[in-house]
Design a protein around this motif. Structure first.
Motif, PDB file in Angstrom:
ATOM      1  N   ALA A  57       0.846  -1.192   0.000  1.00  0.00           N
ATOM      2  CA  ALA A  57       0.000   0.000   0.000  1.00  0.00           C
ATOM      3  C   ALA A  57       0.882   1.243   0.000  1.00  0.00           C
ATOM      4  CB  ALA A  57      -0.969  -0.031   1.170  1.00  0.00           C
ATOM      5  N   LYS A  58       0.697   2.129   1.006  1.00  0.00           N
ATOM      6  CA  LYS A  58       1.503   3.348   1.112  1.00  0.00           C
ATOM      7  C   LYS A  58       2.671   3.172   2.068  1.00  0.00           C
ATOM      8  CE  LYS A  58      -2.672   6.168   0.438  1.00  0.00           C
ATOM      9  NZ  LYS A  58      -3.518   7.249   0.990  1.00  0.00           N
ATOM     10  N   ILE A 165      -4.116   3.845  -2.960  1.00  0.00           N
ATOM     11  CA  ILE A 165      -4.658   4.964  -3.725  1.00  0.00           C
ATOM     12  C   ILE A 165      -5.130   6.054  -2.766  1.00  0.00           C
ATOM     13  CG2 ILE A 165      -6.473   5.685  -5.335  1.00  0.00           C
ATOM     14  CD1 ILE A 165      -6.457   2.805  -6.414  1.00  0.00           C
ATOM     15  N   GLY A 166      -4.808   7.310  -3.101  1.00  0.00           N
ATOM     16  CA  GLY A 166      -5.222   8.441  -2.289  1.00  0.00           C
ATOM     17  C   GLY A 166      -5.897   9.502  -3.135  1.00  0.00           C
ATOM     18  N   ASN A 167      -5.833  10.733  -2.689  1.00  0.00           N
ATOM     19  CA  ASN A 167      -6.568  11.821  -3.338  1.00  0.00           C
ATOM     20  C   ASN A 167      -6.171  12.052  -4.780  1.00  0.00           C
ATOM     21  OD1 ASN A 167      -8.290  12.616  -1.205  1.00  0.00           O
ATOM     22  ND2 ASN A 167      -6.610  13.692  -0.214  1.00  0.00           N
ATOM     23  N   CYS A 168      -4.891  12.068  -5.049  1.00  0.00           N
ATOM     24  CA  CYS A 168      -4.426  12.356  -6.412  1.00  0.00           C
ATOM     25  C   CYS A 168      -4.887  11.296  -7.400  1.00  0.00           C
ATOM     26  CB  CYS A 168      -2.902  12.469  -6.425  1.00  0.00           C
ATOM     27  SG  CYS A 168      -2.198  12.689  -8.088  1.00  0.00           S
ATOM     28  N   TYR A 169      -4.542  10.051  -7.133  1.00  0.00           N
ATOM     29  CA  TYR A 169      -4.762   9.011  -8.140  1.00  0.00           C
ATOM     30  C   TYR A 169      -6.211   8.551  -8.221  1.00  0.00           C
ATOM     31  CZ  TYR A 169       0.197   9.436  -8.224  1.00  0.00           C
ATOM     32  OH  TYR A 169       1.457   9.976  -8.319  1.00  0.00           O
ATOM     33  N   SER A 170      -6.991   8.769  -7.170  1.00  0.00           N
ATOM     34  CA  SER A 170      -8.424   8.485  -7.287  1.00  0.00           C
ATOM     35  C   SER A 170      -9.052   9.434  -8.303  1.00  0.00           C
ATOM     36  CB  SER A 170      -9.113   8.617  -5.927  1.00  0.00           C
ATOM     37  OG  SER A 170      -8.918   9.900  -5.372  1.00  0.00           O
TER      38      SER A 170
END
Length: 267
Positions: A57-58, A165-170
Motif C-alpha cells: 500500500a503506502k 490509492i489516495g486523493n491524487c490518483y483516485s
C-alpha cells in the motif's frame, strides 16, 4: 501524502542503493516517530543490513538481516533523502540511518513513523489493508464493488477496499474511466464498472514511470522523482482546460474530500 506510485518510486531507488550495506549509525531526533525506546531501537538496528525493501500500500517495509522489519509510513508531509552530510537538505530530520558516509534521512515524520516489528507484528499491522491494485483481478474487484453503495472517491481512497490509492490518483482514475468522482458505486452499469477497473493499473503505472507527484528530490541531482506533478490530467488543475475535450476542469467537495474532474467528460 505519498501514495502507491511515490512509494514504489522510493522502493525501486532504495533497492538499488542501500541493500546489504551495514547500518553504521542510527540517529533518532524524535522519539514519537518510533515505537520502542531510543536505545532499544538503535541497538537492534545498528549493525544490521537491509536485505530488501518491499512496498505494501503506502508503506515501505525494510527487511533487516536480523529477521526483523522497519515499517515506514510517511503520512502527510513525510519525505526521504539519500545523500551525505555535505548535501543533506536543510530540513529537520526525525531519523537518520547511516551506511558509512551515505545517509538515509527521514524528514517530516511528525505524523509518519518508522516502526521496528517482528513478522507477527508486521502481519497484524497490515492485516486490514485491501488488495494491491497491480495484483487485484477483475473478478475480485467487481465482487468487492458490488457490495458497495457509496461515492467512488471515498471508496477508492478506502485502504480496506483497495490499498495504496489516495486523493491524487483516485481523481486521475475517475478521469481515465470517464466517471464523476461522486457517482455512486451502486449506480454504475457493468460497462462502467469494467471501465473503472481497467483504468486503475494504467493510471498507477504511468505515475510510477513519471516518478510520482511528490516533487522533493530523493537524491542530489534527482530529475525523475515528482515528474507526474507536471503530467496530471485533472488533479490540482481547477480552471485549466481538459486535455481530452477542452472543457474547464472543476472541483467538487464532499465530506472531507476534494475532487478535481471534467464536468463534460465525467458525467
Amino acid at each position: 501524502m505519498p501514495e502507491l506510485p511515490e512509494m514504489e518510486t522510493y522502493r525501486e531507488f532504495l533497492n538499488h542503493n542501500i541493500l546489504h550495506k551495514p547500518i553504521t549509525n542510527v540517529e533518532i531526533n524524535r522519539e514519537k516517530s518510533i515505537n520502542t525506546g531510543v536505545q532499544t531501537f538503535i541497538e537492534t538496528v545498528k549493525g544490521a543490513n537491509i536485505t530488501f525493501v518491499k512496498r505494501r500500500a503506502k508503506h515501505l517495509i525494510f527487511e533487516l538481516s536480523s529477521g526483523q522489519f522497519l515499517l515506514l509510513h510517511l503520512m502527510l508531509g513525510g519525505l526521504m533523502f539519500l545523500g551525505t552530510s555535505k548535501n543533506s537538505p536543510a530540513r529537520t530530520k526525525q531519523i537518520i540511518l547511516s551506511f558509512g558516509e551515505l545517509q538515509l534521512n527521514f524528514i517530516g515524520l511528525r505524523l509518519g513513523y518508522l516502526h521496528l516489528l517482528n513478522q507477527n507484528e508486521l502481519d497484524e499491522k497490515l492485516s486490514e489493508l485491501g488488495p494491491e491494485p497491480f495484483e487485484m483481478q477483475r473478478d475480485e474487484f467487481l465482487e468487492k464493488l458490488e457490495r458497495k453503495k457509496g461515492a467512488l472517491k471515498p471508496l477508492l481512497v478506502d485502504q480496506s477496499f483497495i490499498a495504496g490509492i489516495g486523493n491524487c490518483y483516485s481523481d486521475e482514475i475517475c478521469y481515465q474511466a470517464r466517471l464523476h468522482p461522486l457517482r455512486k458505486a451502486s449506480e454504475l452499469s457493468d460497462v462502467e464498472k469494467n471501465r473503472l477497473y481497467e483504468s486503475i493499473k494504467p493510471v498507477l503505472s504511468r505515475a510510477v514511470q513519471f516518478g510520482g507527484y511528490i516533487d522533493f528530490p530523493m537524491y542530489e541531482g534527482d530529475k525523475q522523482t515528482g515528474r507526474y506533478n507536471e503530467n496530471t490530467y485533472v488533479y490540482e488543475r481547477e480552471g485549466e482546460k481538459c486535455p481530452r475535450c477542452g472543457w474547464t476542469i472543476g472541483r467538487v467537495e464532499h465530506s472531507s474530500h476534494k475532487s478535481f474532474y471534467c464536468p463534460k467528460c465525467q458525467k
